[in-house]
Design a protein around this motif. Structure first.
Motif, short mmCIF file in Angstrom:
data_model
loop_
_atom_site.label_atom_id
_atom_site.label_comp_id
_atom_site.label_asym_id
_atom_site.label_seq_id
_atom_site.Cartn_x
_atom_site.Cartn_y
_atom_site.Cartn_z
N LEU A 40 27.95 85.78 34.29
CA LEU A 40 27.78 87.08 34.92
C LEU A 40 28.16 88.21 33.97
CD1 LEU A 40 29.18 86.22 38.46
CD2 LEU A 40 26.83 86.88 37.94
N LEU A 41 29.23 88.00 33.20
CA LEU A 41 29.61 88.99 32.19
C LEU A 41 28.48 89.19 31.19
CD1 LEU A 41 33.34 88.46 31.10
CD2 LEU A 41 32.32 90.51 32.08
N SER A 42 27.90 88.08 30.75
CA SER A 42 26.80 88.15 29.79
C SER A 42 25.60 88.86 30.40
CB SER A 42 26.41 86.74 29.34
OG SER A 42 25.29 86.77 28.49
N GLN A 43 25.36 88.64 31.69
CA GLN A 43 24.20 89.24 32.35
C GLN A 43 24.28 90.76 32.39
OE1 GLN A 43 23.06 87.26 35.97
NE2 GLN A 43 21.72 88.92 36.63
N VAL A 44 25.52 91.30 32.43
CA VAL A 44 25.67 92.76 32.43
C VAL A 44 25.98 93.30 31.04
CG1 VAL A 44 26.35 92.82 34.85
CG2 VAL A 44 28.13 92.64 33.09
N GLY A 45 25.76 92.46 30.01
CA GLY A 45 25.86 92.92 28.64
C GLY A 45 27.25 92.98 28.06
N LEU A 46 28.17 92.16 28.57
CA LEU A 46 29.54 92.14 28.05
C LEU A 46 29.86 90.79 27.43
CD1 LEU A 46 31.47 94.01 30.90
CD2 LEU A 46 30.85 94.92 28.64
N ASP A 47 30.61 90.83 26.35
CA ASP A 47 31.02 89.61 25.65
C ASP A 47 32.16 88.94 26.41
OD1 ASP A 47 32.92 88.35 23.29
OD2 ASP A 47 30.77 88.13 22.87
N GLU A 48 32.29 87.62 26.27
CA GLU A 48 33.34 86.91 26.99
C GLU A 48 34.74 87.30 26.54
OE1 GLU A 48 34.21 82.62 25.27
OE2 GLU A 48 32.06 82.81 25.74
#
Length: 262
Positions: free
Chosen positions: A129-137
């Protein structure tokens, strides 16, 4: 005709002598992105909070897939509202939780995964979900206070879409953001809604955002929905009140009270 995903009839809400919602009728078909515009204090947020069950309306019905949630049992109300994801104004993240735990909170509330048995799956889904909104883990371990306003909105969006809800609500999604970041957040919202196939309702006073997010639109004024139509027609609605509001004109039927600065 197909049953609307959301159907509202005769919805009324007052706070003391102040009438905020005065007989709202609204249909939102499945897969529609509906934008509701209106000035500050027009009742936009109250309308969303009535649907969510945060505020109890005085009169009216609110149906989700043909079932009136106001007259359902408490357990059934909870089941119906699990279909809804919400991006609150200013993201409303839990300050005491990390980004990861904020998203896990959304997953545990709406996902069928078991918190202990499926811990690894929950972790993987939160990172997805983080990746889906453009944020790195790497952002997962940070606290909300360590994030910019735009990043907080992204985390709030990730939490809202956790569990793949059928309905998504967005409360002033671009408030506090510069125009470029506002456009980025709107783009993410549109992408997420399309990928999920969700029905969306967004409330805003940002006309650029309204036209980017919505395919349908409506305007609240003095407790009533005074206009409904295509979002692309907002700037040429042929309604004097809507036209004054969307073009930001000082003169017109909307009388704004002003007070001298002390």
């Amino acid at each position: 005709m197909t049953t609307p995903r959301i159907r509202i009839r005769g919805l009324k809400k007052s706070f003391g002598p102040k009438v905020v919602l005065d007989g709202i009728d609204l249909d939102v078909q499945a897969g529609t992105s509906m934008v509701i515009i209106g000035g500050s204090g027009s009742g936009k947020s109250v309308l969303l909070r009535c649907i969510l069950g945060i505020i109890l309306p005085d009169e009216g019905t609110i149906e989700i897939d043909g079932e009136d949630i106001l007259r359902a049992s408490p357990m059934r109300q909870e089941e119906l509202r699990r279909k809804i994801g919400m991006l609150f104004q200013n993201a409303a993240l839990f300050d005491s939780m990390t980004v990861f735990d904020n998203i896990l909170f959304g997953l545990k509330a709406k996902s069928s995964l078991h918190p202990r048995r499926d811990r690894h799956k929950l972790k993987q889904e939160a990172l997805r979900l983080l990746s889906q909104v453009g944020l790195d883990e790497s952002v997962a371990a940070l606290s909300p206070s360590e994030l910019s306003g735009g990043m907080q909105k992204r985390v709030g969006l990730a939490r809202a879409i956790a569990g793949q809800p059928d309905i998504l609500f967005f409360d002033e999604p671009t408030t506090g953001l510069d125009p470029i970041m506002g456009a980025i957040i709107d783009g993410l919202i549109v992408d997420c809604v399309k990928k999920l196939g969700s029905t969306a309702i967004a409330i805003t006073h940002d006309m650029a955002s309204a036209q980017r997010i919505g395919n349908q639109a409506a305007m609240l004024y003095k407790g009533k929905l005074i206009w409904q139509g295509l979002a692309q027609d907002l700037l040429h609605s042929n309604n004097d009140i809507v036209d004054q509001f969307t073009h930001g004109r000082k003169e017109g039927p909307i009388n704004v009270e002003t007070h001298p600065t002390l």
